[in-house]
Design an enzyme around this catalytic site. Structure first.
Site, PDB file in Angstrom:
ATOM      1  N   HIS A   1     -12.112  -2.350   0.196  1.00 16.64           N
ATOM      2  CA  HIS A   1     -11.086  -1.897   1.178  1.00 16.64           C
ATOM      3  C   HIS A   1     -11.950  -1.991   2.494  1.00 16.64           C
ATOM      4  O   HIS A   1     -13.082  -1.628   2.544  1.00 16.64           O
ATOM      5  CB  HIS A   1     -11.265  -0.389   0.889  1.00 16.64           C
ATOM      6  CG  HIS A   1     -10.292   0.438   1.977  1.00 16.64           C
ATOM      7  ND1 HIS A   1     -10.910   1.322   3.039  1.00 16.64           N
ATOM      8  CD2 HIS A   1      -8.842   0.545   2.446  1.00 16.64           C
ATOM      9  CE1 HIS A   1     -10.118   2.123   3.626  1.00 16.64           C
ATOM     10  NE2 HIS A   1      -8.801   1.389   3.397  1.00 16.64           N
TER      11      HIS A   1
ATOM     12  N   GLU B   1     -10.106   3.320  -2.495  1.00 20.35           N
ATOM     13  CA  GLU B   1     -10.753   3.540  -1.198  1.00 20.35           C
ATOM     14  C   GLU B   1     -10.987   4.820  -0.547  1.00 20.35           C
ATOM     15  O   GLU B   1     -11.980   5.278   0.146  1.00 20.35           O
ATOM     16  CB  GLU B   1      -9.607   2.976  -0.108  1.00 20.35           C
ATOM     17  CG  GLU B   1      -8.500   3.806   0.067  1.00 20.35           C
ATOM     18  CD  GLU B   1      -7.489   3.497   1.106  1.00 20.35           C
ATOM     19  OE1 GLU B   1      -7.406   4.239   2.367  1.00 20.35           O
ATOM     20  OE2 GLU B   1      -6.731   2.534   0.740  1.00 20.35           O
TER      21      GLU B   1
ATOM     22  N   GLU C   1      -1.009  -0.514  -4.095  1.00 18.84           N
ATOM     23  CA  GLU C   1      -2.177   0.098  -3.790  1.00 18.84           C
ATOM     24  C   GLU C   1      -2.150   1.765  -3.841  1.00 18.84           C
ATOM     25  O   GLU C   1      -1.179   1.878  -3.151  1.00 18.84           O
ATOM     26  CB  GLU C   1      -2.965  -0.371  -2.681  1.00 18.84           C
ATOM     27  CG  GLU C   1      -4.121   0.224  -1.814  1.00 18.84           C
ATOM     28  CD  GLU C   1      -4.686  -0.422  -0.774  1.00 18.84           C
ATOM     29  OE1 GLU C   1      -5.417   0.423  -0.092  1.00 18.84           O
ATOM     30  OE2 GLU C   1      -4.492  -1.598  -0.641  1.00 18.84           O
TER      31      GLU C   1
ATOM     32  N   HIS D   1      -0.467   4.205   0.005  1.00 17.92           N
ATOM     33  CA  HIS D   1      -1.192   5.031   0.968  1.00 17.92           C
ATOM     34  C   HIS D   1      -1.276   6.269   0.368  1.00 17.92           C
ATOM     35  O   HIS D   1      -1.616   7.198   1.025  1.00 17.92           O
ATOM     36  CB  HIS D   1      -0.827   4.856   2.222  1.00 17.92           C
ATOM     37  CG  HIS D   1      -1.705   4.717   3.212  1.00 17.92           C
ATOM     38  ND1 HIS D   1      -1.760   5.768   4.379  1.00 17.92           N
ATOM     39  CD2 HIS D   1      -2.439   3.751   3.564  1.00 17.92           C
ATOM     40  CE1 HIS D   1      -2.877   5.344   5.228  1.00 17.92           C
ATOM     41  NE2 HIS D   1      -3.195   4.468   4.791  1.00 17.92           N
TER      42      HIS D   1
ATOM     43  N   ASP E   1       0.845  -1.132   0.200  1.00 17.59           N
ATOM     44  CA  ASP E   1       0.092  -0.160  -0.143  1.00 17.59           C
ATOM     45  C   ASP E   1       0.943   1.271  -0.003  1.00 17.59           C
ATOM     46  O   ASP E   1       1.494   1.571   1.041  1.00 17.59           O
ATOM     47  CB  ASP E   1      -0.924   0.050   1.155  1.00 17.59           C
ATOM     48  CG  ASP E   1      -2.034   1.052   1.291  1.00 17.59           C
ATOM     49  OD1 ASP E   1      -1.860   1.828   0.249  1.00 17.59           O
ATOM     50  OD2 ASP E   1      -3.011   1.254   1.960  1.00 17.59           O
TER      51      ASP E   1
END
Length: 386
Positions: A289, A239, A213, A189, A187
């Site tokens: 998510h 997400e 991700e 993020h 991720d």
């Protein structure tokens, strides 16, 4: 004549570690549970649900789609994390009520299951290498065959070579320990800016991540055009996208392999099912998510069970946010979330399939929470994405 599904009462439970639960009760006492929350904005979403209450009290919980349309379209301003998260929790609770009233799981009402179990993964952190191996072994022992971790900590817009070289360390440790027996998602993020993504991909590619991700923030999805063709690692994102209208340009752009709508942020079961169907038409897979609680996870699984393009499901069981109170603490039937050989079995109980322990909720309400994500700064004091 009484309508058994007429909505009579709405209650809220703000509980640690960072969750808000919604309880909707019908005239005949049928209860539905939802999880309307934005992490760090629980009170704001609570207020939004209260504003929407006038569209719910006295209405039949049977009318899920009509209620969804009114909640979304009834206001002049639409979309966004607060409104869509409020709608999400309400929608989850209405599906829970409908399933319980008919004595069937929600997946039966959505057309029936296409699989008898769902592949799962769980977080192992990733910001600090000293815990990566320990946490990975814990998850494998708990039945998982896939994990996900942060690829980096805070990073400058253009990072130093020293910081770049650190990025692959954690996944390298896992590959040396587990070989290819463990799937590992990474991720980003949204911490990485466009100028660094390709360089980081170069560092990570030798260790075969399952996916990358949020390589860039969702507001910069146009940057995926420059990233997508650069790597053979599947790209995942979504997400921080809140409706089918948010996902539409991304799917049309053709620069994503896995979409990750959140069942507590992207309009609930009704909307995520539609988003999943849209993605299927573009040959894009689904991996919802879910860093939240048991209702959000149960809702995600109900969509997974009926979506042929669902490939893996995130779970927050044991995640580092959940100190003191974990997902299973609020559930009276935790066995439904048992992971066996990397999978959770198809739910059989009516509604969402989880029984909420209200006594535990009441304990949690006494403690409450005021959770917010940390604010990170670089060496020069400038803001870093968390």
């Amino acid at each position: 004549m009484k309508d058994a599904l007429k909505i009579e009462k709405i209650e809220f439970f703000k509980v640690p570690p960072r969750w808000l639960f919604l309880k909707i009760t019908t005239q005949e006492g049928i209860v539905g549970w939802g999880e309307p929350v934005v992490e760090g904005k629980a009170d704001t979403v609570w207020a939004c649900v209260k504003e929407l209450e006038k569209y719910l009290i006295g209405k039949s919980a049977n009318h899920i789609e009509d209620i969804w349309q009114i909640l979304y379209r009834g206001g002049f301003y639409r979309g966004g994390p607060i409104l869509m998260s409020a709608i999400s929790g309400i929608d989850q609770a209405l599906w829970d009520i409908k399933g319980k009233s008919l004595g069937v799981p929600v997946h039966e009402l959505l057309g029936g299951a296409v699989r008898h179990k769902m592949k799962m993964y769980c977080w192992i952190g990733g910001d600090h290498p000293d815990v990566v191996l320990e946490q990975a072994h814990e998850k494998v022992k708990a039945g998982y065959e896939a994990v996900k971790m942060n690829a980096t900590g805070g990073m400058d817009w253009i990072a130093s070579i020293k910081d770049v070289k650190k990025v692959a360390h954690n996944i390298k440790l896992l590959r040396e320990e587990f070989g290819t027996d463990l799937d590992i998602g990474l991720d980003f993020h949204g911490r990485i800016h466009k100028g660094m993504v390709k360089r980081l991909i170069d560092e990570l590619t030798p260790y075969d991540p399952l996916f990358i991700e949020e390589p860039v923030l969702s507001e910069n999805n146009e940057a995926l055009k420059h990233i997508y063709g650069y790597t053979n690692i599947p790209i995942a994102t979504g997400e921080r996208m809140f409706s089918r209208w948010d996902f539409k340009p991304l799917l049309e752009q053709g620069t994503v392999d896995i979409i990750q709508p959140d069942l507590s942020h992207a309009g609930g079961i009704s909307e995520v099912r539609r988003i999943a169907a849209m993605a299927e038409a573009y040959d894009v897979s689904l991996a919802p998510h879910c860093p939240l609680g048991p209702i959000s996870l149960a809702s995600a699984l109900q969509v997974d069970f009926v979506s042929s393009n669902a490939v893996i499901q995130e779970s927050s069981i044991g995640i580092h946010y959940n100190q003191g109170f974990d997902l299973l603490d609020y559930v009276s039937n935790p066995e439904v979330f048992e992971v066996k050989d990397g999978y959770i079995e198809l739910f059989q109980r009516p509604g969402l399939g989880v029984e909420i322990n209200e006594e535990k909720l009441k304990e949690g309400v006494k403690i409450g929470h005021d959770w917010s994500n940390p604010i990170w700064r670089g060496k020069d004091g400038n803001f870093n994405e968390w």
